[in-house]
Design a protein around this motif. Structure first.
Motif, PDB file in Angstrom:
ATOM      1  N   ASP A 177       0.808  -1.214   0.000  1.00  9.37           N
ATOM      2  CA  ASP A 177       0.000   0.000   0.000  1.00  9.37           C
ATOM      3  C   ASP A 177       0.842   1.265   0.000  1.00  9.37           C
ATOM      4  OD1 ASP A 177       1.057  -0.336   2.495  1.00  9.37           O
ATOM      5  OD2 ASP A 177      -0.732   0.288   3.598  1.00  9.37           O
ATOM      6  N   LYS A 178       2.122   1.143  -0.174  1.00  7.54           N
ATOM      7  CA  LYS A 178       2.982   2.324  -0.183  1.00  7.54           C
ATOM      8  C   LYS A 178       4.160   2.080  -1.113  1.00  7.54           C
ATOM      9  CE  LYS A 178       3.798   1.982   4.212  1.00  7.54           C
ATOM     10  NZ  LYS A 178       3.378   0.591   4.521  1.00  7.54           N
ATOM     11  N   ALA A 179       4.856   3.123  -1.453  1.00  7.43           N
ATOM     12  CA  ALA A 179       5.997   3.017  -2.354  1.00  7.43           C
ATOM     13  C   ALA A 179       7.055   4.029  -1.932  1.00  7.43           C
ATOM     14  CB  ALA A 179       5.579   3.267  -3.805  1.00  7.43           C
ATOM     15  N   LEU A 180       8.302   3.713  -2.247  1.00  4.62           N
ATOM     16  CA  LEU A 180       9.426   4.594  -1.961  1.00  4.62           C
ATOM     17  C   LEU A 180      10.063   5.007  -3.281  1.00  4.62           C
ATOM     18  CD1 LEU A 180      11.513   5.976  -0.141  1.00  4.62           C
ATOM     19  CD2 LEU A 180      12.762   3.813  -0.054  1.00  4.62           C
ATOM     20  N   PHE A 181       9.975   6.294  -3.596  1.00  6.96           N
ATOM     21  CA  PHE A 181      10.656   6.854  -4.751  1.00  6.96           C
ATOM     22  C   PHE A 181      12.088   7.197  -4.362  1.00  6.96           C
ATOM     23  CE2 PHE A 181       6.320   7.513  -5.919  1.00  6.96           C
ATOM     24  CZ  PHE A 181       6.281   7.577  -7.299  1.00  6.96           C
ATOM     25  N   VAL A 239      23.927   3.986   1.799  1.00  9.20           N
ATOM     26  CA  VAL A 239      24.352   2.935   0.876  1.00  9.20           C
ATOM     27  C   VAL A 239      23.508   3.075  -0.385  1.00  9.20           C
ATOM     28  CG1 VAL A 239      25.192   1.337   2.602  1.00  9.20           C
ATOM     29  CG2 VAL A 239      22.777   1.325   2.019  1.00  9.20           C
ATOM     30  N   GLU A 240      24.158   2.943  -1.538  1.00  7.59           N
ATOM     31  CA  GLU A 240      23.491   3.123  -2.820  1.00  7.59           C
ATOM     32  C   GLU A 240      23.740   1.904  -3.698  1.00  7.59           C
ATOM     33  OE1 GLU A 240      24.132   7.986  -3.104  1.00  7.59           O
ATOM     34  OE2 GLU A 240      25.023   6.628  -4.587  1.00  7.59           O
ATOM     35  N   ARG A 241      22.719   1.526  -4.424  1.00  3.89           N
ATOM     36  CA  ARG A 241      22.836   0.413  -5.357  1.00  3.89           C
ATOM     37  C   ARG A 241      21.941   0.668  -6.559  1.00  3.89           C
ATOM     38  NH1 ARG A 241      26.489  -0.382  -2.539  1.00  3.89           N
ATOM     39  NH2 ARG A 241      27.253  -2.340  -1.620  1.00  3.89           N
ATOM     40  N   GLU A 242      22.333   0.089  -7.690  1.00  2.00           N
ATOM     41  CA  GLU A 242      21.477   0.053  -8.862  1.00  2.00           C
ATOM     42  C   GLU A 242      21.726  -1.262  -9.592  1.00  2.00           C
ATOM     43  OE1 GLU A 242      23.892   2.349 -12.394  1.00  2.00           O
ATOM     44  OE2 GLU A 242      22.686   3.572 -11.032  1.00  2.00           O
ATOM     45  N   LEU A 243      20.806  -1.630 -10.461  1.00  3.81           N
ATOM     46  CA  LEU A 243      20.853  -2.914 -11.159  1.00  3.81           C
ATOM     47  C   LEU A 243      20.919  -2.677 -12.658  1.00  3.81           C
ATOM     48  CD1 LEU A 243      20.569  -6.055 -10.636  1.00  3.81           C
ATOM     49  CD2 LEU A 243      18.162  -5.743 -11.201  1.00  3.81           C
ATOM     50  N   ARG A 256      18.728   4.571  -9.193  1.00  3.85           N
ATOM     51  CA  ARG A 256      19.495   4.358  -7.977  1.00  3.85           C
ATOM     52  C   ARG A 256      18.570   4.308  -6.772  1.00  3.85           C
ATOM     53  NH1 ARG A 256      24.094   8.737  -7.041  1.00  3.85           N
ATOM     54  NH2 ARG A 256      24.174   8.351  -9.296  1.00  3.85           N
ATOM     55  N   ILE A 257      18.769   3.330  -5.892  1.00  6.21           N
ATOM     56  CA  ILE A 257      18.043   3.263  -4.624  1.00  6.21           C
ATOM     57  C   ILE A 257      19.042   3.449  -3.494  1.00  6.21           C
ATOM     58  CG2 ILE A 257      16.147   1.865  -5.472  1.00  6.21           C
ATOM     59  CD1 ILE A 257      17.495  -0.584  -4.294  1.00  6.21           C
ATOM     60  N   GLU A 294      13.008  -0.955   6.989  1.00 12.67           N
ATOM     61  CA  GLU A 294      12.849  -0.220   5.733  1.00 12.67           C
ATOM     62  C   GLU A 294      13.069  -1.152   4.548  1.00 12.67           C
ATOM     63  OE1 GLU A 294      14.153   4.388   6.586  1.00 12.67           O
ATOM     64  OE2 GLU A 294      15.692   2.939   6.074  1.00 12.67           O
ATOM     65  N   ILE A 295      12.391  -0.840   3.455  1.00 11.92           N
ATOM     66  CA  ILE A 295      12.572  -1.559   2.198  1.00 11.92           C
ATOM     67  C   ILE A 295      12.634  -0.540   1.067  1.00 11.92           C
ATOM     68  CG2 ILE A 295      11.507  -3.106   0.502  1.00 11.92           C
ATOM     69  CD1 ILE A 295      10.424  -4.771   2.701  1.00 11.92           C
ATOM     70  N   ALA A 296      13.617  -0.657   0.217  1.00  7.12           N
ATOM     71  CA  ALA A 296      13.723   0.156  -0.998  1.00  7.12           C
ATOM     72  C   ALA A 296      13.861  -0.795  -2.174  1.00  7.12           C
ATOM     73  CB  ALA A 296      14.925   1.102  -0.937  1.00  7.12           C
ATOM     74  N   ARG A 297      12.997  -0.630  -3.187  1.00  6.19           N
ATOM     75  CA  ARG A 297      12.991  -1.513  -4.348  1.00  6.19           C
ATOM     76  C   ARG A 297      13.123  -0.681  -5.627  1.00  6.19           C
ATOM     77  NH1 ARG A 297       7.993  -5.619  -3.357  1.00  6.19           N
ATOM     78  NH2 ARG A 297       8.846  -6.537  -5.277  1.00  6.19           N
TER      79      ARG A 297
END
Length: 481
Positions: free
Chosen positions: A121-125, A161-165, A231-232, A451-454
């Motif tokens: 029900d929520k999202a992280l930009f 911390v930063e990551r991208e795919l 980037r997340i 926390e979750i970042a996708r």
């Protein structure tokens, strides 16, 4: 006139297209010495010979050391500008992605990368934008005024911390070239996700420098396609993006998403009003990426007639193009449930990967409307063809020193990565499909998911032409016993 008379219009056109006029300017405009270093005073004959030699070099394709204005080289930021990372927590609602992108488009801010994944029900930009401190501060204030936006913060100066795919498809036929590709993939810790007779597809995660470096190294083999997420980012240690009183007050993940009936009078007014007779549609579809709603391991054909369509859109890299694309879906009430924007294999272009619920007929109508946009170069619905899909997730869990051994066992089972540890928390990195992400969140929920970042889904078609979905629709060639 001199160029037209000596070289002809075709040669002059080639020079203009390749923008190799930088070394020509001193040869034509200089009145001191001959640019060909022949030792004589500059004259028209020497100038013509110099230009002809340059034209022959351009037409033959010989590599020049001079700069070319049409080659997309990375330029330094202007004075006072820097890359800012903005985190935005929002409630799930149809058209919200369009309104967030519209804040940047109306102010001429070009989004460098964007990643958003829906969590029930929520999202992280996570948005990366270039600008001065005052400009970004104004953007943060305007984002905070949007309805359904719970939290906005510029975390550029925070420890994080930063990551991208990145999914990259290379032209690597069987032989020495493929062997070298596999050796380089091992160095970058990339995973092979698809192989065919003439190509190989790799998946790699890391910071922006790692993904760009790998793409540059692999470019000598021939890059066929590139699909990158935005980037997340999560804060390091025990710091949270959104401070909460207790872990139980904010449930990030639930095993089952239940549809809660909402009275028409209690619905918050928005730009896109929904009448009572129109309440049944794709805007009322729950999270199609939730594995509890799957009918197979890929998530297709969920919630009756509505299906999770994976769209790939190639657009020109200009400010406001993302808002133009999302506006087409928002006007029709479609809820974009996954969105990833990143640079493509072509300089000056970006690839948007989105997941939208809908029927085949309705999605085809939307595709026709998106194709009419000026800056949209290509749009493909890859839902019906074999494709490889991946997603990146950062998850921060509450973990004491005595529980680290148990969490590390889960890390080994799911092939996760530990990217940050503090006295009471651990931050893990996971990549895979949506069902794997949900399984990880379920197992870590007893420890306390903070926390979750996708990133949302990124996908590339399989050159091998085979996947599980394809095999389920085919009759076995062997006999039946």
């Amino acid at each position: 006139m001199l160029l037209n008379s000596c070289l002809g219009p075709q040669a002059v056109g080639a020079l203009g297209q390749r923008a190799k006029l930088a070394p020509v300017a001193p040869a034509i405009g200089s009145s001191r010495r001959c640019s060909s270093n022949c030792g004589h005073a500059d004259n028209v004959g020497c100038r013509v010979r110099t230009v002809k030699a340059l034209a022959a070099t351009v037409q033959s394709g010989e590599k020049q050391e001079d700069f070319d204005v049409y080659v997309a080289e990375r330029q330094p930021l202007q004075a006072g500008e820097q890359k800012h990372i903005i985190s935005v927590f929002v409630a799930d609602e149809s058209g919200l992605i369009n309104r967030v992108a519209g804040v940047f488009a109306r102010r001429g801010a070009n989004i460098d990368s964007l990643a958003v994944g829906l969590n029930i029900d929520k999202a992280l930009f996570t948005i990366v934008v270039n600008g001065t401190q005052n400009t970004v501060s104004n953007l943060v204030k305007q984002l905070g005024k949007l309805v359904k936006v719970r939290y906005v913060e510029d975390i550029s100066t925070a420890k994080r911390v930063e990551r991208e795919l990145m999914l990259i498809k290379l032209r690597a036929p069987a032989g020495p070239a493929r062997t070298e590709v596999l050796q380089l993939a091992e160095i970058f810790r990339a995973r092979v996700v698809d192989v065919s007779e003439r190509s190989i597809t790799l998946c790699v995660s890391g910071d922006a420098g790692k993904t760009v470096s790998m793409q540059k190294v692999m470019s000598k083999f021939g890059v066929m396609e590139v699909c990158r997420t935005g980037r997340i980012s999560l804060k390091r240690g025990e710091d949270l993006l959104e401070q909460i009183k207790a872990p139980t007050e904010r449930a990030v993940h639930h095993k089952k998403s239940e549809s809660v009936p909402v009275a028409l009078e209690s619905r918050d007014a928005d730009v896109y009003m929904i009448e009572k007779e129109d309440l049944t549609g794709p805007w009322e579809v729950q999270n199609v990426l939730s594995p509890t709603e799957y009918q197979n391991d890929r998530g297709e054909a969920v919630q009756g007639e509505f299906q999770a369509h994976t769209l790939q859109i190639l657009v020109a890299d200009v400010p406001g193009v993302l808002q133009q694309v999302t506006q087409v879906f928002a006007r029709r009430g479609y809820n974009i449930q996954s969105l990833a924007v990143g640079p493509s294999e072509t300089a000056g272009d970006s690839r948007i990967t989105m997941v939208v619920p809908g029927t085949n007929e309705s999605i085809n109508k939307v595709i026709k409307q998106v194709n009419k946009l000026v800056y949209v170069k290509d749009l493909v619905d890859i839902t019906a063809v074999p494709y490889v899909a991946r997603e990146l997730m950062l998850i921060k869990v509450r973990c004491s020193a005595s529980q680290r051994g148990e969490v590390c066992n889960l890390v080994d089972i799911f092939r996760l990565g530990v990217i940050d540890v503090s006295h009471t928390t651990m931050t893990l990195e996971a990549q895979g499909r949506e069902d794997k992400m949900s399984a990880i969140a379920d197992l870590l929920e007893p420890y306390g998911v903070l926390e979750i970042a996708r990133t949302g889904r990124v996908a590339l078609t399989r050159e091998s032409g085979v996947d599980t979905k394809y095999l389920e629709t085919m009759r076995s060639s062997s006999g039946v016993w």
